[in-house]
Design a protein around this motif. Structure first.
Motif, short mmCIF file in Angstrom:
data_model
loop_
_atom_site.label_atom_id
_atom_site.label_comp_id
_atom_site.label_asym_id
_atom_site.label_seq_id
_atom_site.Cartn_x
_atom_site.Cartn_y
_atom_site.Cartn_z
N ASP A 16 0.79 -1.18 -0.01
CA ASP A 16 0.03 -0.09 0.03
C ASP A 16 0.97 1.39 -0.06
O ASP A 16 0.22 2.49 -0.10
CB ASP A 16 -0.81 0.01 1.07
CG ASP A 16 -1.68 -1.24 1.11
OD1 ASP A 16 -2.33 -1.86 0.10
OD2 ASP A 16 -2.31 -1.51 2.18
N ALA A 17 2.30 1.17 -0.11
CA ALA A 17 3.05 2.24 0.22
C ALA A 17 2.59 3.34 -0.95
O ALA A 17 2.92 4.64 -0.68
CB ALA A 17 4.62 1.94 0.02
N PRO A 18 2.54 2.99 -2.29
CA PRO A 18 2.25 4.09 -3.25
C PRO A 18 1.31 4.82 -2.97
O PRO A 18 1.22 6.10 -3.33
CB PRO A 18 2.10 3.19 -4.49
CG PRO A 18 2.72 1.96 -4.34
CD PRO A 18 2.57 1.43 -2.85
N TRP A 19 0.08 4.31 -2.12
CA TRP A 19 -0.94 5.42 -1.83
C TRP A 19 -0.48 6.26 -0.65
O TRP A 19 -0.95 7.30 -0.70
CB TRP A 19 -2.05 4.18 -1.07
CG TRP A 19 -2.69 3.50 -2.22
CD1 TRP A 19 -2.31 2.08 -2.39
CD2 TRP A 19 -3.52 3.92 -3.20
NE1 TRP A 19 -3.12 1.67 -3.62
CE2 TRP A 19 -3.84 2.63 -4.17
CE3 TRP A 19 -4.08 5.32 -3.88
CZ2 TRP A 19 -4.46 2.87 -5.12
CZ3 TRP A 19 -4.99 5.28 -4.96
CH2 TRP A 19 -5.01 4.06 -5.66
N LEU A 20 0.33 5.83 0.21
CA LEU A 20 0.82 6.61 1.29
C LEU A 20 1.75 7.86 0.38
O LEU A 20 1.66 9.08 0.78
CB LEU A 20 1.97 6.19 2.17
CG LEU A 20 2.63 6.93 3.05
CD1 LEU A 20 1.76 7.64 3.96
CD2 LEU A 20 3.48 5.86 3.90
N PHE A 21 2.62 7.29 -0.42
CA PHE A 21 3.40 8.30 -1.31
C PHE A 21 2.56 9.58 -2.04
O PHE A 21 2.77 10.50 -2.09
CB PHE A 21 4.43 7.78 -2.26
CG PHE A 21 5.24 6.76 -1.60
CD1 PHE A 21 5.51 6.68 -0.32
CD2 PHE A 21 5.82 5.74 -2.46
CE1 PHE A 21 6.50 6.02 0.40
CE2 PHE A 21 6.69 4.88 -2.09
CZ PHE A 21 6.91 4.83 -0.66
N ALA A 22 1.23 8.83 -2.63
CA ALA A 22 0.55 9.86 -3.22
C ALA A 22 -0.11 10.63 -2.12
O ALA A 22 -0.24 12.01 -2.51
CB ALA A 22 -0.81 9.09 -3.92
N GLY A 23 -0.46 10.32 -1.18
CA GLY A 23 -1.10 11.25 0.09
C GLY A 23 0.11 12.32 0.30
O GLY A 23 -0.19 13.49 0.76
N LEU A 24 1.21 11.77 0.57
CA LEU A 24 2.33 13.05 0.84
C LEU A 24 2.48 13.70 -0.07
O LEU A 24 2.84 14.96 0.10
CB LEU A 24 3.52 11.86 1.13
CG LEU A 24 4.92 12.70 1.61
CD1 LEU A 24 4.49 13.27 2.92
CD2 LEU A 24 6.14 11.76 1.90
N LEU A 25 2.36 13.30 -1.35
CA LEU A 25 2.59 14.36 -2.52
C LEU A 25 1.61 15.42 -2.52
O LEU A 25 1.49 16.62 -2.67
CB LEU A 25 2.39 13.77 -4.06
CG LEU A 25 2.44 14.46 -5.08
CD1 LEU A 25 3.83 15.47 -5.14
CD2 LEU A 25 2.30 13.71 -6.42
N VAL A 26 0.37 15.11 -2.03
CA VAL A 26 -0.82 15.93 -1.96
C VAL A 26 -0.41 17.10 -1.00
O VAL A 26 -0.77 18.20 -0.99
CB VAL A 26 -2.10 15.21 -1.61
CG1 VAL A 26 -3.14 16.47 -1.49
CG2 VAL A 26 -2.58 14.52 -2.90
N LEU A 27 -0.02 16.54 0.29
CA LEU A 27 0.45 17.24 1.19
C LEU A 27 1.61 18.25 0.81
O LEU A 27 1.54 19.72 1.19
CB LEU A 27 0.79 16.56 2.84
CG LEU A 27 -0.52 15.96 3.48
CD1 LEU A 27 0.22 14.99 4.58
CD2 LEU A 27 -1.36 16.82 3.70
#
Length: 295
Positions: free
Chosen positions: A52-63
Motif C-alpha cells: 500500500d506504500a504507493p498510496w501513502l506516497f500519493a497522499g504525501l505528494l498532496v500534502l
C-alpha cells in the motif's frame, strides 16, 4: 563609539502560521513514512501492508503541494519571486542529469544549499520540492518515490536557510559553514532516501533487508549494513562534489544571488504619492522604498 549597522537579508518567501502548520504536518507524515520500520513494533500488522506504500506516497505528494500552495499564497509571492523560483528550479533540474547519478556526481545539491542560504528556509523548501519535481519530469523519474524525493530535497534546501548568521557571516567563514552543511546533508539525504526503498526488499533476498518480525535493534543493524553496502560510495561522491562546487563556485554564486535579491527587492513596500490622478488622466505616481540588504 562607532556602531555597526546590521541589515536584514531579504526573503522571497516568508513562512507564516498556515504554511508553518502545513510544513509541520507534512514533515510529521514524512518522518512517519520514512521511519515506520523503526516506529512500528514487531507485532504490528503494518508490515503486511507494504504494497500500500504507493498510496501513502500519493497522499504525501498532496500534502507537499498544499505546503507549497500555502507558502506561496500566504507570503504574497510576487512575479519577481516566481521568476527567480522558475529560473533556479530550471537550472537545478538541468544540472541533475549531468552526472546522471554516476558515483554521486549530482551538482544540483550545491545550488540548493546556496539558494536556501540566500533566499531563506521558506524559499528553500519550495525550491527544493519544485526542482525535484521538475527534474523528475525531465529525466522520466516519476514514480512512487518522487514525493519522498521532493520532501527530502525540500528539507535539504530549507536547512541551508536555517543556518546561523545569514545577515552577518560572510567570506571564508560562510563558505566553510555551507561546505560543512552540504557535506553532512548530502549523507543525510542519501540515508533518508534509503529508507524509502529498503523496507520493500524481500527479507529472503538478503540478510540486510527489512524483517518486519525482527526487533528494532536488529533492523537498525540491517539498515546500517544496507547503507554501507549499497550507497556509501554514492553518498560520499555527492558530498565531495557539493563541497568542491561550494568552495569553488560559491563566492560567485552567492554574490549573484544576493545581487538579484537586492535588485528584486522582494520586501519593498509600494506607496502612492497621492490619491488623485495626474494630468490628463495619468496614473498616480508610485514610490518604492529602496531595500538595501547586507553585503
Amino acid at each position: 563609539m562607532s556602531t555597526q549597522r546590521t541589515q536584514r537579508q531579504a526573503r522571497a518567501v516568508r513562512l507564516g502560521p498556515r504554511s508553518l502548520a502545513a510544513l509541520a504536518l507534512v514533515s510529521a507524515v514524512g518522518v512517519a513514512g520514512f521511519g515506520w520500520p523503526f516506529l512500528a513494533p514487531p507485532t504490528s500488522r503494518i508490515g503486511a501492508h507494504t504494497q500500500d506504500a504507493p498510496w501513502l506516497f500519493a497522499g504525501l505528494l498532496v500534502l507537499l503541494v498544499a505546503v507549497v500552495a500555502a507558502a506561496i499564497s500566504e507570503s504574497g509571492l510576487g512575479p519577481k519571486a516566481v521568476a527567480m523560483l522558475g529560473v533556479l528550479a530550471a537550472t537545478g533540474a538541468a544540472l541533475r542529469p549531468i552526472g546522471a547519478g554516476t558515483a554521486g556526481i549530482e551538482p544540483m545539491f550545491f545550488l540548493m544549499v546556496l539558494s536556501g542560504r540566500v533566499l531563506g528556509p521558506g524559499f528553500g523548501f519550495v525550491l527544493g520540492s519544485v526542482t525535484m519535481f521538475a527534474s523528475a519530469l525531465l529525466t522520466g523519474g516519476v514514480g512512487p518515490w518522487l514525493p519522498f524525493q521532493m520532501l527530502a530535497m525540500g528539507w535539504f534546501a530549507m536547512g541551508a536557510g536555517l543556518l546561523p548568521g545569514p545577515d552577518r557571516l560572510r567570506g571564508r567563514a560562510e563558505l566553510a559553514l555551507l561546505a560543512a552543511y552540504g557535506f553532512l546533508a548530502a549523507f543525510a539525504y542519501g540515508t533518508i532516501m534509503n529508507l524509502a526503498g529498503w523496507p520493500f526488499m524481500s527479507a529472503l533476498a538478503s540478510n540486510v533487508a527489512f524483517d518486519p518480525h525482527a526487533p528494532v535493534a536488529t533492523n537498525l543493524a540491517r539498515f546500517l549494513a544496507y547503507c554501507l553496502a549499497t550507497s556509501l560510495g554514492w553518498d560520499l561522491g555527492r558530498a565531495v562534489v557539493t563541497v568542491v562546487l561550494t568552495l569553488v563556485l560559491g563566492p560567485a554564486v552567492l554574490r549573484a544571488l544576493r545581487r538579484a535579491t537586492r535588485r528584486a527587492a522582494f520586501e519593498t513596500p509600494v506607496t502612492f504619492d497621492g490619491p488623485d490622478r495626474g494630468p490628463a488622466g495619468e496614473a498616480p505616481h508610485m514610490t518604492q522604498v529602496t531595500y538595501e540588504p547586507g553585503p
